[in-house]
Design a protein around this motif. Sequence first.
Motif, PDB file in Angstrom:
ATOM      1  N   UNK A 197      17.392 -17.129   5.289  1.00 52.98           N
ATOM      2  CA  UNK A 197      16.992 -16.204   6.342  1.00 52.98           C
ATOM      3  C   UNK A 197      17.846 -14.940   6.309  1.00 52.98           C
ATOM      4  N   UNK A 198      19.141 -15.133   6.088  1.00 51.94           N
ATOM      5  CA  UNK A 198      20.039 -13.986   6.006  1.00 51.94           C
ATOM      6  C   UNK A 198      19.701 -13.116   4.802  1.00 51.94           C
ATOM      7  N   UNK A 199      19.307 -13.754   3.699  1.00 49.47           N
ATOM      8  CA  UNK A 199      18.937 -12.985   2.517  1.00 49.47           C
ATOM      9  C   UNK A 199      17.650 -12.206   2.772  1.00 49.47           C
ATOM     10  N   UNK A 200      16.714 -12.810   3.489  1.00 53.51           N
ATOM     11  CA  UNK A 200      15.476 -12.132   3.849  1.00 53.51           C
ATOM     12  C   UNK A 200      15.788 -10.858   4.632  1.00 53.51           C
ATOM     13  N   UNK A 201      16.643 -10.975   5.644  1.00 54.20           N
ATOM     14  CA  UNK A 201      17.021  -9.811   6.446  1.00 54.20           C
ATOM     15  C   UNK A 201      17.766  -8.781   5.610  1.00 54.20           C
ATOM     16  N   UNK A 202      18.626  -9.270   4.711  1.00 56.68           N
ATOM     17  CA  UNK A 202      19.401  -8.350   3.866  1.00 56.68           C
ATOM     18  C   UNK A 202      18.490  -7.560   2.940  1.00 56.68           C
ATOM     19  N   UNK A 203      17.491  -8.222   2.380  1.00 53.05           N
ATOM     20  CA  UNK A 203      16.529  -7.524   1.517  1.00 53.05           C
ATOM     21  C   UNK A 203      15.876  -6.372   2.274  1.00 53.05           C
ATOM     22  N   UNK A 204      15.378  -6.663   3.469  1.00 54.01           N
ATOM     23  CA  UNK A 204      14.666  -5.638   4.226  1.00 54.01           C
ATOM     24  C   UNK A 204      15.609  -4.536   4.696  1.00 54.01           C
ATOM     25  N   UNK A 221      -1.403 -14.672   1.301  1.00 52.99           N
ATOM     26  CA  UNK A 221      -1.021 -14.684   2.715  1.00 52.99           C
ATOM     27  C   UNK A 221      -2.172 -14.124   3.541  1.00 52.99           C
ATOM     28  N   UNK A 222      -2.664 -14.908   4.483  1.00 50.39           N
ATOM     29  CA  UNK A 222      -3.792 -14.473   5.294  1.00 50.39           C
ATOM     30  C   UNK A 222      -3.361 -13.723   6.539  1.00 50.39           C
ATOM     31  N   UNK A 223      -4.356 -13.321   7.301  1.00 49.69           N
ATOM     32  CA  UNK A 223      -4.088 -12.540   8.508  1.00 49.69           C
ATOM     33  C   UNK A 223      -3.404 -13.376   9.592  1.00 49.69           C
ATOM     34  N   UNK A 224      -3.423 -14.692   9.453  1.00 58.04           N
ATOM     35  CA  UNK A 224      -2.875 -15.565  10.501  1.00 58.04           C
ATOM     36  C   UNK A 224      -1.391 -15.860  10.331  1.00 58.04           C
ATOM     37  N   UNK A 225      -0.714 -15.109   9.480  1.00 57.68           N
ATOM     38  CA  UNK A 225       0.719 -15.342   9.281  1.00 57.68           C
ATOM     39  C   UNK A 225       1.508 -14.052   9.530  1.00 57.68           C
ATOM     40  N   UNK A 226       1.535 -13.605  10.786  1.00 57.67           N
ATOM     41  CA  UNK A 226       2.264 -12.370  11.096  1.00 57.67           C
ATOM     42  C   UNK A 226       3.752 -12.462  10.797  1.00 57.67           C
ATOM     43  N   UNK A 227       4.325 -13.700  10.811  1.00 54.58           N
ATOM     44  CA  UNK A 227       5.755 -13.826  10.533  1.00 54.58           C
ATOM     45  C   UNK A 227       6.077 -13.474   9.091  1.00 54.58           C
ATOM     46  N   UNK A 228       5.079 -13.538   8.207  1.00 51.36           N
ATOM     47  CA  UNK A 228       5.276 -13.153   6.813  1.00 51.36           C
ATOM     48  C   UNK A 228       4.824 -11.722   6.542  1.00 51.36           C
ATOM     49  N   UNK A 229       4.150 -11.110   7.491  1.00 42.24           N
ATOM     50  CA  UNK A 229       3.575  -9.797   7.221  1.00 42.24           C
ATOM     51  C   UNK A 229       4.171  -8.688   8.089  1.00 42.24           C
ATOM     52  N   UNK A 230       4.354  -8.940   9.383  1.00 40.20           N
ATOM     53  CA  UNK A 230       4.831  -7.864  10.250  1.00 40.20           C
ATOM     54  C   UNK A 230       6.188  -7.309   9.828  1.00 40.20           C
ATOM     55  N   UNK A 231       7.195  -8.164   9.485  1.00 36.41           N
ATOM     56  CA  UNK A 231       8.473  -7.586   9.031  1.00 36.41           C
ATOM     57  C   UNK A 231       8.309  -6.724   7.784  1.00 36.41           C
TER      58      UNK A 231
END
Length: 283
Positions: A197-204, A221-231
């Motif tokens: 999770x920390x690496x995910x944040x660090x990448x962004x 990734x479909x439209x129903x996975x905002x946790x993978x798309x919105x960030x």
Amino acid sequence: MTSKLNQAKQILNSAPHVLVTASNGFSIGEGINIFQNNDDFQKILGDLIPKYHFNSILSALSYPYDNLLDAWQVWARLINYFVGNYHISPQMQSLKQLLKNKDYLIATSNGEYHFNLAGFNDESVLATEGDWGTVQCFGSHDNRQEIKSLPIAEKILAADKENQLTFDSLPKCETCGNILLPHLPFNAKYLKPVQSQEKFSAFLNSTISMHNPLTVLELGVGQNHPNLRKPIFDMLALAPQANYIIINRDHIVIPDSIKKQTIEFSGNIEDVLRDLTAPQSTI
């Protein structure tokens, strides 16, 4: 198509940092569909359907079992089938080739543990909705840890086949004695994958603040996975130097503000990944 493919190849070949997001479309490309009453579902759980009235693997995962003995009878079958019998797929081989010698992170909502089984670094796989490849204690003590689930599932299956499955057969925490459960977000005591999770944040964050050339590769990734798309959308809007490559059977709606950074392939993930790893076209 050829110019778009070559553009995506050039981006991926030169990208030092790649963030992969993967969801159900990637699993379906590996032949796994937890939403359907298909051959896998019938093979794994067919004899239990009259008892629970399942209609898919997903319904078996989310079923409100009366007790943990019944639940583990189902979980053990799923773990043994999807974790114990995994063979790396062509699309996974292509992804490994694409990410070879790169700094990468794979953020996935898929729970089958296949990225780990395929040889990707555990700390570089962020299972956003947990996984079936490990179990954990949901007690209150501090020294909880994730434990590989396959040996546990194999023991439970063996006991079940001999009609000797009892509560004593279930895995228990060595510290508190609680029955271990699959590493899924059952409650607030779910062990979150902190390092990834920390690496995910660090990448962004590093892409926004330091203008690093991050490339995002989205797989099924479909439209129903905002946790993978919105960030991702938020990061791309603030980092116009970043690139966004989408592979999906269905057209994906993306904000107008990031369309210039986006290359979209509407097609079979396995086919597109194979094309992306093929020698560069000169056409």
